[in-house]
Design an enzyme around this catalytic site. Structure first.
Site, PDB file in Angstrom:
ATOM      1  N   ASN A 107      41.869  50.824  45.265  1.00 21.93           N
ATOM      2  CA  ASN A 107      43.190  51.120  45.833  1.00 21.93           C
ATOM      3  C   ASN A 107      43.092  52.056  47.026  1.00 21.93           C
ATOM      4  OD1 ASN A 107      44.153  49.863  43.463  1.00 21.93           O
ATOM      5  ND2 ASN A 107      45.993  51.129  43.540  1.00 21.93           N
ATOM      6  N   LYS A 124      42.669  36.184  45.675  1.00 27.19           N
ATOM      7  CA  LYS A 124      41.613  36.936  46.392  1.00 27.19           C
ATOM      8  C   LYS A 124      40.232  36.484  45.894  1.00 27.19           C
ATOM      9  CE  LYS A 124      42.112  39.661  49.110  1.00 27.19           C
ATOM     10  NZ  LYS A 124      42.333  39.562  50.586  1.00 27.19           N
ATOM     11  N   TYR A 153      47.842  37.341  42.372  1.00 24.07           N
ATOM     12  CA  TYR A 153      47.258  37.968  43.577  1.00 24.07           C
ATOM     13  C   TYR A 153      45.741  38.022  43.462  1.00 24.07           C
ATOM     14  CZ  TYR A 153      45.467  41.849  46.426  1.00 24.07           C
ATOM     15  OH  TYR A 153      44.706  42.622  47.268  1.00 24.07           O
ATOM     16  N   PRO A 192      53.690  42.450  33.360  1.00 27.22           N
ATOM     17  CA  PRO A 192      52.955  41.467  32.536  1.00 27.22           C
ATOM     18  C   PRO A 192      51.470  41.463  32.908  1.00 27.22           C
ATOM     19  CG  PRO A 192      54.810  40.430  33.700  1.00 27.22           C
ATOM     20  CD  PRO A 192      54.734  41.840  34.183  1.00 27.22           C
ATOM     21  N   THR A 216      39.258  42.855  47.267  1.00 34.73           N
ATOM     22  CA  THR A 216      39.785  43.883  46.366  1.00 34.73           C
ATOM     23  C   THR A 216      38.980  44.007  45.068  1.00 34.73           C
ATOM     24  OG1 THR A 216      41.689  44.319  44.916  1.00 34.73           O
ATOM     25  CG2 THR A 216      41.396  42.073  45.587  1.00 34.73           C
ATOM     26  N   ASP A 217      39.068  45.176  44.449  1.00 36.09           N
ATOM     27  CA  ASP A 217      38.446  45.382  43.130  1.00 36.09           C
ATOM     28  C   ASP A 217      39.072  44.495  42.049  1.00 36.09           C
ATOM     29  OD1 ASP A 217      40.905  46.711  43.074  1.00 36.09           O
ATOM     30  OD2 ASP A 217      40.090  48.642  42.407  1.00 36.09           O
ATOM     31  N   GLU A 218      40.287  43.984  42.324  1.00 32.91           N
ATOM     32  CA  GLU A 218      41.007  43.238  41.277  1.00 32.91           C
ATOM     33  C   GLU A 218      40.351  41.895  40.954  1.00 32.91           C
ATOM     34  OE1 GLU A 218      45.243  43.369  41.410  1.00 32.91           O
ATOM     35  OE2 GLU A 218      45.234  45.117  42.726  1.00 32.91           O
TER      36      GLU A 218
END
Ligand code: NAD
Length: 346
Positions: free
Chosen positions: A194, A169, A165, A296, A138-140
């Site tokens: 996304n 990852k 999360y 948060p 993921t980009d996160e």
């Protein structure tokens, strides 16, 4: 070009995994897919209905962290590629209860890596291993940008995850990369923005908006709704994964993005506008919008540069945002047995 023959897909009852199975069964008539899925709340039987050529798909319920199960699958089906979609994937749930995220996203990925290393090393000794371990991410992992002027993240930017999360990852990406450098495991990783499209759980943003409209419930938006995400239609993601599996350079990471950065408020207003056309009511759906206290540590803007994938492998997204949203809304209307007139499609 790598040719998958027997492909182990994990998490194939979830959103992206099931779309990928539909996509690949149609595009690759020679591939057999083994689908290992734990059947968590995020899995849905309906996601695997109407598969093209279902005889080439075998569903096995089980945990990617179950080493003996994974060993037996690799051996029994003589798997030559693994694509790891399985994950706990919802940021809010990771804030409330992170432990399942550690188990599946980190321990589960580690278990798959160990099983793959052992099975394919044995095959290599026999001179027959042409294999890939492909991890979906993921980009996160990169953290976020705090204004629109900052550049998009490249593959060589450092990881800086902010939610539990995203941290799990990023940890799993590190493990996958380590197995390349340490054991020469032929790995690939892609980090995607996304996704939206059919078969997504209604806890996720776009299906949640559609669901709220259909049930005339409040549409919750965190904070002031200005957070930005880059939205890619899920079948464009599937096409990118197929390309990277076949032609990606071993040991590489690829960013996948749509170049379609939109604020959360804009998304809600666009979906509400389309719902006004499909299922008109006396009041506009946007009146259901309800701003709620911010998540948060809510990341402000995710943004990836995918020029490596575009220039080196020739991928580009094909489905524009409004077209993708129309397809998505139609999917959920059909799931609710709601019919609409074609003339109403914008
Ligand atoms: P999802 O939550 O819809 O599906 C996850 C699937 O994994 C479910 O079917 C679930 O039953 C299965 N699963 C969970 N734990 C498991 C375990 N221990 N063993 C076997 N199966 C297990 O997720 P998704 O949105 O389809 O995401 C798929 C992958 O893509 C994830 O790795 C996610 O991090 C990544 N990703 C998602 C997005 C997105 O926008 N949805 C964007 C970028 C990357």
């Amino acid at each position: 070009m790598f040719k998958p023959k027997v492909l182990l897909i994990t998490g194939g009852m979830g959103f992206i995994g099931s779309n990928f199975i539909h996509h690949l069964l149609a595009s690759k008539p020679e591939v057999h897919i083994i689908n290992l899925d734990l059947g968590t709340y995020a899995a849905a039987d309906i996601n695997l209905e109407d598969l093209p050529d279902p005889a080439r798909h075998t569903l096995i319920y089980g945990n990617i962290a179950d080493r003996s199960l994974v060993d037996s699958i690799l051996e029994k089906y003589n798997v030559n590629a693994i694509i790891n979609f399985a994950a706990e994937s919802h940021v809010d749930r990771s804030i409330d209860a992170p432990s399942e995220f550690i188990q599946t996203n980190i321990v589960g990925t580690f278990t798959l890596l160990e099983a793959a290393r052992s099975f394919w090393q044995h095959k290599k000794q026999l001179g027959v291993a042409d294999c890939r371990f492909y991890h979906i991410s993921t980009d996160e992992i990169y953290g976020c940008r705090t204004d629109v002027e900052q550049p998009s993240f490249f593959e060589n930017d450092p990881y800086d995850p902010h939610s539990p999360y995203a941290a799990t990852k990023a940890a799993s990406n590190h493990l996958v990369n380590a197995y390349y450098h340490t054991y020469n495991l032929p790995i690939l990783i892609s980090n995607c923005t996304n996704n939206y499209g059919p078969r997504q759980h209604t806890e996720k943003f776009i299906p949640k908006i559609i669901d709220a409209c259909l049930n005339l419930q409040p549409i919750p938006i965190y904070g002031n709704g200005e957070n930005i995400r880059d939205w890619l239609y899920v079948l464009d993601h599937c096409a990118a994964i197929e390309l990277i599996l076949e032609s990606g350079f071993i040991g590489n990471e690829y960013n996948i993005s749509a170049g379609n950065e939109v604020s959360n408020l804009q998304i809600v207003e666009t979906v509400c506008g389309l719902m006004d056309l499909y299922v008109p009511k006396e009041n506009k759906y946007r009146e259901l919008i309800k701003f709620v206290p911010d998540r948060p540590g809510h990341d402000w803007r995710y943004s990836l540069n995918c020029s490596k994938l575009t220039h080196k492998l020739g991928w580009a997204p094909k489905i524009n945002f409004v077209d993708g949203l129309n397809r998505t809304i139609n999917f959920y209307l059909k799931a609710h047995n709601l019919q609409f007139e074609k003339s109403e499609v914008v």
